[in-house]
Enzyme design. Structure first.
Site, short mmCIF file in Angstrom:
data_model
loop_
_atom_site.label_atom_id
_atom_site.label_comp_id
_atom_site.label_asym_id
_atom_site.label_seq_id
_atom_site.Cartn_x
_atom_site.Cartn_y
_atom_site.Cartn_z
CB CYS A 111 -0.77 -0.11 1.12
SG CYS A 111 -2.08 -1.48 1.10
CG HIS A 243 -3.65 2.98 1.90
ND1 HIS A 243 -4.00 2.66 0.96
CD2 HIS A 243 -3.79 1.74 2.84
CE1 HIS A 243 -4.47 1.44 0.74
NE2 HIS A 243 -4.26 1.01 2.05
CG ASN A 273 -6.78 -1.46 1.11
OD1 ASN A 273 -6.03 -1.09 0.08
ND2 ASN A 273 -6.28 -1.87 2.18
N1 ACO Z 1 -18.19 -9.58 9.46
C1 ACO Z 1 -18.83 -9.77 10.64
N2 ACO Z 1 -18.11 -10.06 11.85
C2 ACO Z 1 -16.76 -9.99 11.38
C3 ACO Z 1 -16.34 -9.94 10.16
C4 ACO Z 1 -17.17 -9.45 9.28
N3 ACO Z 1 -16.48 -9.17 7.74
N4 ACO Z 1 -14.84 -9.90 10.55
C5 ACO Z 1 -14.44 -10.02 11.54
N5 ACO Z 1 -15.76 -10.21 12.35
C6 ACO Z 1 -15.80 -10.43 13.91
C7 ACO Z 1 -14.58 -11.11 14.19
O1 ACO Z 1 -14.91 -12.37 14.33
C8 ACO Z 1 -14.91 -10.48 15.73
O2 ACO Z 1 -15.78 -11.60 16.47
P1 ACO Z 1 -15.50 -11.98 17.83
O3 ACO Z 1 -15.44 -10.74 19.03
O4 ACO Z 1 -16.66 -12.86 18.43
O5 ACO Z 1 -13.91 -12.60 17.77
C9 ACO Z 1 -15.44 -9.21 15.79
O6 ACO Z 1 -15.95 -9.04 14.42
C10 ACO Z 1 -14.66 -8.06 15.89
O7 ACO Z 1 -13.34 -8.36 14.86
P2 ACO Z 1 -12.15 -7.56 14.97
O8 ACO Z 1 -11.12 -7.84 14.14
O9 ACO Z 1 -11.60 -6.63 16.42
O10 ACO Z 1 -12.84 -6.03 14.15
P3 ACO Z 1 -12.20 -4.68 13.91
O11 ACO Z 1 -13.30 -3.81 14.58
O12 ACO Z 1 -10.86 -4.66 14.39
O13 ACO Z 1 -12.37 -4.79 12.29
C11 ACO Z 1 -11.21 -4.87 10.33
C12 ACO Z 1 -11.70 -5.61 11.66
C13 ACO Z 1 -12.27 -4.06 9.69
C14 ACO Z 1 -10.34 -5.78 9.57
C15 ACO Z 1 -10.28 -3.71 11.08
O14 ACO Z 1 -9.07 -4.30 12.15
C16 ACO Z 1 -9.25 -3.20 10.05
O15 ACO Z 1 -9.62 -2.28 9.27
N6 ACO Z 1 -7.67 -3.22 10.13
C17 ACO Z 1 -6.76 -2.62 9.22
C18 ACO Z 1 -6.79 -3.45 7.88
C19 ACO Z 1 -5.96 -2.88 6.89
O16 ACO Z 1 -6.33 -1.76 6.61
N7 ACO Z 1 -5.44 -3.52 6.12
C20 ACO Z 1 -4.93 -3.16 4.86
C21 ACO Z 1 -3.42 -2.65 5.17
S1 ACO Z 1 -2.96 -1.98 3.80
C22 ACO Z 1 -2.11 -3.22 2.59
O17 ACO Z 1 -0.85 -3.24 2.52
C23 ACO Z 1 -2.92 -4.23 1.94
#
Ligand code: ACO
Length: 318
Positions: A111, A243, A273
């Site tokens: 990214c 980004h 993304n």
């Molecule tokens: N739908 C429903 N529930 C979900 C989903 C989904 N798609 N995904 C995860 N959950 C659940 C999890 O299982 C978890 O359940 P639990 O509490 O029973 O275990 C709960 O939702 C919370 O999960 P978290 O992972 O804590 O959710 P969070 O609020 O952190 O959101 C997310 C997850 C959206 C992935 C977030 O962490 C994020 O955006 N992180 C950054 C990712 C990013 O930007 N990556 C790209 C970097 S750039 C590159 O180089 C490609």
């Protein structure tokens, strides 16, 4: 001498996959995805490829800049999802657009790819080696996505953005890039051909929370760092082009910088993304919509796999 962005372009696939469609594939919901990420839909390739989208974005950028493909001296394509390993995507783009006089290579910085290409282009221009450079970010992340993993498949989309840099007079800014390979495990992709065993699907694997925490800490820090390095004040920046990974990350960055979030334009709701393509797609859209105007000062900031992060300042010259 400094490089000025004098043309932009972008291309996204025609097929749109909204959150409703995704929620029929994995256990998730439109509400959850919007609330946690801000994403509403993403564009996914059917007939398009990383190279075909890159070439279309490049042609638009050249037209916008009013220069011919033959005038381009260097093509830098940032991608983690090229059509093939050899030849590189930049050479394939060169062939598509007829930029016969250009040297070409790819940049793999996930990214941060577009920012890395931007910094590389600026260095070539500052050294007096090239004057006209085409930089592209293009991704078909849908090929690297595990469509059964709801933690990642909701996030990514496909697309390409491009910019033409031309050497000119004016204020020059130094960009900053950082990497911390010791944290690389947070976001990996071994690739379908190199998967290490049954447990490794070869697709992107991510510790979402870790990447989230990393981004909300490092992005404001590197923004302050690049401002200080260039003796520039936060208030002098008209737009922060960050980004497009997650709306909550961008809102948190704005909050930590105590800056109006309206200075942080977003289009992640439409495209998800798109990794190295997200910053140039946003730049091209802002130009097309008339938001970016000559004289505006912008700050671009990226973060992603590596882990890597960085920022750069530019005065909009078109
Ligand atoms: N739908 C429903 N529930 C979900 C989903 C989904 N798609 N995904 C995860 N959950 C659940 C999890 O299982 C978890 O359940 P639990 O509490 O029973 O275990 C709960 O939702 C919370 O999960 P978290 O992972 O804590 O959710 P969070 O609020 O952190 O959101 C997310 C997850 C959206 C992935 C977030 O962490 C994020 O955006 N992180 C950054 C990712 C990013 O930007 N990556 C790209 C970097 S750039 C590159 O180089 C490609």
């Amino acid at each position: 001498m400094t490089g000025r962005i004098c043309g932009t372009g972008f291309c996204v696939p025609e097929h749109v996959m909204d959150n409703e469609e995704l929620s029929r594939m994995v256990e998730t919901s439109d509400e959850w995805i919007r609330e946690r990420t801000g994403i509403e839909k993403r564009h996914i390739i059917t007939d398009e490829t990383t190279v075909s989208m890159a070439a279309k974005a490049a042609e638009q950028a050249l037209e916008d800049a009013g220069i011919s493909a033959e005038q381009v001296e260097l093509i830098l394509t940032a991608t983690i999802s090229s059509n093939v390993i050899l030849p590189c995507a930049a050479c394939e783009v060169q062939k598509e657009i007829g930029a016969a006089n250009a040297a070409c290579f790819d940049i793999n910085a996930a990214c941060c790819g577009f920012l890395t290409a931007y910094q590389t282009a600026q260095a070539y221009i500052a050294a007096g080696i090239y004057q006209t450079i085409l930089i592209i970010g293009s991704e078909s992340l849908s090929k690297l996505t595990d469509w059964t993993d709801r933690g990642t498949c909701i996030l990514f989309g496909d697309g390409a953005g491009a910019a033409v840099l031309k050497a000119g007079e004016g204020e020059s800014f130094r960009s900053i890039l950082h990497s911390d390979g010791s944290r690389g495990e947070a976001l990996t992709c071994s690739g379908r051909h190199w998967k290490s065993g049954e447990e490794d699907t070869g697709f992107m694997k991510m510790d979402g929370r870790e990447v989230f925490q990393f981004a909300v800490k490092q992005v404001p820090e590197v923004i302050r760092e690049v401002l200080e390095l260039n003796h520039c004040k936060l208030e002098e920046i008209d737009y922060f082009v960050v980004h497009q990974a997650n709306r909550r990350i961008i809102e948190s960055v704005a909050k930590r910088l105590r800056t109006d979030v309206r200075k942080f334009p977003m289009n992640l709701q439409e495209y998800g993304n798109t990794s190295s393509a997200s910053i140039p797609i946003l730049l091209a859209e802002l130009r097309r919509n008339g938001v970016l105007k000559k004289g505006h000062r912008i700050l671009m900031a990226g973060f992603g796999a590596g882990l890597s992060w960085g920022a750069g300042i530019a005065d909009w010259g078109i």
